[in-house]
Scaffold this motif. Sequence first.
Motif, PDB file in Angstrom:
ATOM      1  N   TYR A   1     -35.343 -36.958  24.152  1.00 25.57           N
ATOM      2  CA  TYR A   1     -35.207 -38.408  24.341  1.00 25.57           C
ATOM      3  C   TYR A   1     -35.948 -38.836  25.611  1.00 25.57           C
ATOM      4  O   TYR A   1     -35.328 -39.093  26.644  1.00 25.57           O
ATOM      5  CB  TYR A   1     -33.738 -38.791  24.474  1.00 25.57           C
TER       6      TYR A   1
ATOM      7  N   GLU B   1     -19.821 -30.389  25.353  1.00 24.37           N
ATOM      8  CA  GLU B   1     -20.422 -29.246  24.664  1.00 24.37           C
ATOM      9  C   GLU B   1     -19.530 -28.016  24.790  1.00 24.37           C
ATOM     10  O   GLU B   1     -18.868 -27.830  25.814  1.00 24.37           O
ATOM     11  CB  GLU B   1     -21.782 -28.918  25.302  1.00 24.37           C
TER      12      GLU B   1
ATOM     13  N   LEU C   1     -32.780 -32.146  26.462  1.00 23.25           N
ATOM     14  CA  LEU C   1     -32.551 -33.547  26.126  1.00 23.25           C
ATOM     15  C   LEU C   1     -33.655 -34.448  26.663  1.00 23.25           C
ATOM     16  O   LEU C   1     -34.078 -35.393  26.012  1.00 23.25           O
ATOM     17  CB  LEU C   1     -31.198 -33.996  26.674  1.00 23.25           C
TER      18      LEU C   1
ATOM     19  N   ARG D   1     -24.146 -31.518  15.447  1.00 22.16           N
ATOM     20  CA  ARG D   1     -24.165 -31.960  16.836  1.00 22.16           C
ATOM     21  C   ARG D   1     -25.254 -32.979  17.121  1.00 22.16           C
ATOM     22  O   ARG D   1     -25.112 -33.827  17.980  1.00 22.16           O
ATOM     23  CB  ARG D   1     -24.200 -30.758  17.784  1.00 22.16           C
ATOM     24  N   ARG D   2     -26.325 -32.931  16.333  1.00 24.84           N
ATOM     25  CA  ARG D   2     -27.394 -33.903  16.516  1.00 24.84           C
ATOM     26  C   ARG D   2     -26.868 -35.339  16.350  1.00 24.84           C
ATOM     27  O   ARG D   2     -27.280 -36.260  17.048  1.00 24.84           O
ATOM     28  CB  ARG D   2     -28.505 -33.605  15.507  1.00 24.84           C
TER      29      ARG D   2
ATOM     30  N   ILE E   1     -22.490 -36.078  29.725  1.00 25.16           N
ATOM     31  CA  ILE E   1     -22.508 -34.880  28.885  1.00 25.16           C
ATOM     32  C   ILE E   1     -21.992 -33.738  29.750  1.00 25.16           C
ATOM     33  O   ILE E   1     -22.472 -33.528  30.864  1.00 25.16           O
ATOM     34  CB  ILE E   1     -23.924 -34.556  28.388  1.00 25.16           C
TER      35      ILE E   1
ATOM     36  N   TYR F   1     -25.456 -36.615  19.510  1.00 25.32           N
ATOM     37  CA  TYR F   1     -26.483 -37.022  20.472  1.00 25.32           C
ATOM     38  C   TYR F   1     -27.131 -38.342  20.080  1.00 25.32           C
ATOM     39  O   TYR F   1     -27.454 -39.163  20.935  1.00 25.32           O
ATOM     40  CB  TYR F   1     -27.521 -35.909  20.626  1.00 25.32           C
TER      41      TYR F   1
END
Length: 689
Positions: A506, A559, A502, A460-461, A479, A464
């Motif tokens: 980020y 998700e 998140l 899943r990374r 998202i 992102y």
Amino acid sequence: MSKNVTKIELNSPMEDLKGVGPKKAQCFAKAGILRLSDMLWDFPRDYEDLRSKTCIADLKEGEKTLVVARVIQARFGRGFGRKRTFHVLAEDATGRLDIIFFMAGFMGRTFTIGEEYRFYGKPKLEKGRAVMFQPTFAKADDDAQTGILPVYTLTRGVTQKEMRRFSRLALELAEGQFSGEKETLPASVIESANLCSLEYALRNVHYPEGREEYSQARYRLVYEELFDLKTALMLSKDRFGSGRKGIAFTGHLDEVFVEKLPYELTNAQKRCLLEIRADMASPKAMNRLIQGDVGSGKTAVAQCAMLKAVSSGYQAAFMAPTELLAAQHLETLTKDFEGLDVNVVLLTGSQKASERKKTLAAIECGEADIVVGTHAVISEKVKFKALGLVITDEQHRFGVNQRQMLTAKGENPDVLVMTATPIPRTLAVVLYGDLDVSIIDELPPGRKPIVTKRYDEETRRQAYDLMAQQVAKGRQAYIVAPLIADSESIESRSAESLFEELQETYPSIRFALLHGAMKQAEKDAVMEAFYRGETDVLVSTVVIEVGINVPNACVMLIENAERFGLAQLHQLRGRVGRGSEQSWCLIVTGEDSDIARMRAETMCESSDGFYIAEKDLEMRGPGELFGFRQHGLPQLKLADPVRHVKVVERAAKDAEALLAADPGLTAPENAGLKSKIDQTFATAGELIL
Ligand code: ADP
Ligand code: MG
């Protein structure tokens, strides 16, 4: 009066029953059971077949089975307090059975050693020994525990035992109550469709005598639901639907508009427009549904219809489900209609009083040609000078009441409903009968197909990082998570925790949080900021599902996608791919079930809403028909319009024949049906078209 004296009747409120206090009555009310008679219509979700028992030695793994056995040991196992397990050892002449209950802190005194009990559950074979987890059970000499027993969906505070006791009582009291004129289907229909009586059906759907009896009962009830639905749809259509006298529009401004468009209409749009023009030119009122996938260009077609109405001397109303969408539409229309001398106004609930007053005046005197807004546009307060056309966008629920209000407002305005939720054609034809449906099954050329990719917990990374790369290029992203906040009982990511996580991972990206529990004004403000590009990534629950149009957004990351149905996934994906750049739909699944995998594969394989709808029908569980509820149809309890398509056809044909013979259902033999339909569908009040 005390409970002992009150005579219990089928119509008695639940509170009057012995053993039901105000608290329990509230629990029943939560499940929609206010009176004893409501028990009759609360159908079981499953059954326990206690007609034949199996010896412990003959138990097979995984099949629901009844065992009658003597309890020889009963004790608590591991855990503390409420969460303790409870272990029972039981035996019959052929062997021993281990029985384990979870969360069983309350079970200490449940069993008497040496007594015989019935246990009903799915056995497992572990090391050659039979184990049953969480079986239902009762004393072996309990006579109420034989035959085929209903299993009801429970609401908190009500037990299965109570449900059974009251459904039995209701059935006893119902005896003789549904015959003659109380029978809810006309005798002619019962006879021609070869149905059993209502009383028989109710008895056998709750406590079936056997398989055959159950099938008959169920057939009758399924048939009746579909028959009622079809009859109600046709009745409301007669009153408000196509065929009513309307306006023959004569204007041609739509043709000028089409010439002026910077692109050529697709063939599907052209076809749809021709159909609308013909409808509008005819003196009959239009009643048309446009189905077209997200991005198929429904708005352009709607714009043409509005211009035709306006240049014929009428006003048009254009309704969206939210204020923000309405504001977007205002922007589009104002821009697109530049130079055409058309006055577009916005009417919303959040306008300042003075502004609103001015707008209302402009609508009343006819200065406003097109009114854009939410459903408030057709509320009583708004007076039109000459309303000729009403369009709803992405608005699936358009109730009979609203329709009535409309007809009262204009001469008999034409109605156009646009939806991106496809209903399979066959079904639409049967359910909607003479409703006109246009389908835009083609996307404008030059669209880059959205790349759909699947990720799991481990990868899943990467999803992102892809999102972050796009944001670094100045693009935006959505998202979507299934939950608002973290929950103890559901293992899913929540919008709130993702948002926090998140923002930390980020720090240079501007995240915004949006969820359904926020106030409308807050939601609008967040959406507005995203729309204006002041935030980069919108982390949200499914509230963004409808209609929002941000062409700069090119990533839709979902998700726990296993928690969404195909319909929803498809709608969500439609939020991106609206600009000229490449867009992505990134599906992250948490749990690797077959259904999750199949859904994700279908999404990767196709972007055709109709194809996805068909697939969804194939794999969904009962009762979650694609878009059925969104279309404002009342909940069906037993009928499944797809699985029972043959019954749908049959019931529809019979309903048509009945209404042809007795259009208003005024004949005495149809009185029962008429009053039932008035009741069911008036309170539902949500029939479309
Ligand atoms: P939806 O059916 O989802 O409402 P829209 O009407 O919002 O779709 O159209 C999506 C985008 O496609 C809009 O930007 C619109 O201007 C554009 N569009 C519509 N029809 C065409 C066409 N025939 N050719 C090119 N672009 C089109
Ligand atoms: Mg649209």
